[in-house]
Scaffold this active site. Structure first.
Site, PDB file in Angstrom:
ATOM      1  N   ARG A  82     -30.743  13.948  33.036  1.00 59.93           N
ATOM      2  CA  ARG A  82     -30.880  13.757  31.589  1.00 59.93           C
ATOM      3  C   ARG A  82     -29.717  12.918  31.052  1.00 59.93           C
ATOM      4  NH1 ARG A  82     -31.726  19.016  27.930  1.00 59.93           N
ATOM      5  NH2 ARG A  82     -29.506  19.233  28.319  1.00 59.93           N
ATOM      6  N   LYS A 185     -29.531  12.776  24.619  1.00 60.19           N
ATOM      7  CA  LYS A 185     -28.422  13.600  24.113  1.00 60.19           C
ATOM      8  C   LYS A 185     -27.255  12.695  23.726  1.00 60.19           C
ATOM      9  CE  LYS A 185     -27.046  18.296  25.254  1.00 60.19           C
ATOM     10  NZ  LYS A 185     -27.330  18.851  23.927  1.00 60.19           N
ATOM     11  N   GLU A 221     -38.461  19.882  16.562  1.00 58.11           N
ATOM     12  CA  GLU A 221     -37.636  20.912  17.200  1.00 58.11           C
ATOM     13  C   GLU A 221     -36.592  21.434  16.223  1.00 58.11           C
ATOM     14  OE1 GLU A 221     -35.038  19.753  20.424  1.00 58.11           O
ATOM     15  OE2 GLU A 221     -34.988  17.689  19.758  1.00 58.11           O
TER      16      GLU A 221
END
Ligand SMILES: Cc1ncc(COP(=O)(O)O)c(C=O)c1O
Length: 340
Positions: A82, A185, A221
């Site tokens: 990620r 992220k 989210e």
């Protein structure tokens, strides 16, 4: 192993100084060795890209002392992958997966006396970070990158028990655009979330729920966690959206849910359709699952289950995942990476 003398059950969730951190530098595309430093500060060029144009991404994962006394990190290979997706989005050098894993294991080893003992409910939070550290005055990618990993011991998230909280949709701010950076992220995503989170807290809601920014119709989210729910007919549902972070906790819960015979559905979830849920949770590394009792959207409030008690299915999923992380339940998916 001699541990630090700390009140392990009451250390809270905050930064605490440890023995040190590890880092590696990449200059003109070539990564150097992983090094250890005991200094909490490092010098940085005043024109470093990260300080002006925000070339920065990070990861968050945890290490645990298992029931049989081993130090285990939960799915670090997923975090490595990620981080490289985030790096790619901001045209940063990727961190080779072997280097990432070596650094993460090394920093846990060097701070093993800060790894909370088994049975305390505490764990070690691991924060790998990648920044463009070379000077850039124009908006161009840096030619130097610094990858560092710090750790800090953190206390049990639910000291007072696994209790539901209330959430609110803050409509006047978006978290991420459909073709933006919400599925990575990158540090900048979080800067943009500080104001809505502050506003929600001042209104008495600890967690913000974001809708898709294009139609303002579908659930995306929560600020720092994915939306999951158990429908009234017993399915595990989570939103399908291009602008949410692929949560490693969510992925793990889906695998466990399927394994215990729960159907997993990934589809758009309209905010107007929240009444389909018997249980709702916010999932992420820090808390695994935060049960959500209610979601307020404009003048409507949707509620799920009981105010004081988490739902049965989410509690079951939570207990299985926690059991695996602490080595109490067989790790049949090979999620634990042992350090020493
Ligand atoms: C925006 C966002 N969504 C979801 C998550 C949960 O992801 P994970 O389960 O990998 O911690 C996080 C936390 O890292 C997050 O910051």
């Amino acid at each position: 192993m001699i541990k630090k003398d700390m009140d392990w059950k009451n250390i809270g969730f905050q930064y605490r100084k440890t023995n040190g951190y590890v880092y590696a530098k990449c200059i003109n595309g070539k990564w150097g060795e992983v090094q250890f430093s005991t200094d909490e500060y490092f010098p940085i060029h005043i024109a470093a890209n990260v300080l002006h144009y925000g070339q920065a991404c990070f990861e968050g994962m945890k290490a645990f002392t298992t029931k049989d006394g081993k130090a285990a990190i939960f799915r670090p290979n997923m975090s490595a992958k990620r981080m490289n997706r985030s790096a790619q989005r901001a045209v940063m050098e990727k961190v080779p997966e072997e280097l990432f894993l070596k650094a993460v294991k090394e920093v846990v080893k060097k701070n093993i006396d800060y790894l909370p003992p088994y049975g305390t409910g505490s764990s070690m939070y691991i924060r790998p970070t990648l920044i463009g550290s070379g000077p850039t005055i124009g908006v161009t990618p840096s030619e130097e990158y610094t990858f560092f990993v710090l750790v800090t011991p953190v206390g049990p998230y639910y000291k007072e028990g696994f209790k539901p909280v209330q959430s609110i949709v803050i409509d006047e701010y978006d978290r991420a655009a459909p073709l933006g950076t919400g599925d990575t992220k990158l540090a900048g995503n979080y800067a943009a979330g500080i104001l809505p989170a502050k506003k929600a807290k001042s209104l008495g809601y600890p967690i913000v729920l974001y809708l898709d920014s294009k139609e303002k119709k579908y659930v995306d989210e929560f600020g720092t966690s994915n939306f999951i729910g158990i429908t009234k007919d017993g399915k595990f549902k989570t939103p399908k959206s291009p602008s949410i972070l692929p949560s490693i906790t969510n992925d793990s819960l889906q695998i466990i849910a399927k394994d215990i015979g729960i159907e997993v559905v990934k589809e758009q979830i309209a905010i107007d359709d929240l009444n389909q849920f018997a249980e709702v949770g916010a999932c992420g590394t820090a808390a695994v699952i935060t049960p959500i009792y209610s979601v307020k959207h404009n003048d409507k409030t949707y509620t799920f289950g009981e105010k004081e008690v988490a739902g049965e299915t989410l509690t079951k999923l939570y207990n299985i995942l926690e059991g695996i992380r602490y080595g109490e339940i067989e790790d049949k998916y090979n999620w634990l990476e042992f350090v020493v």
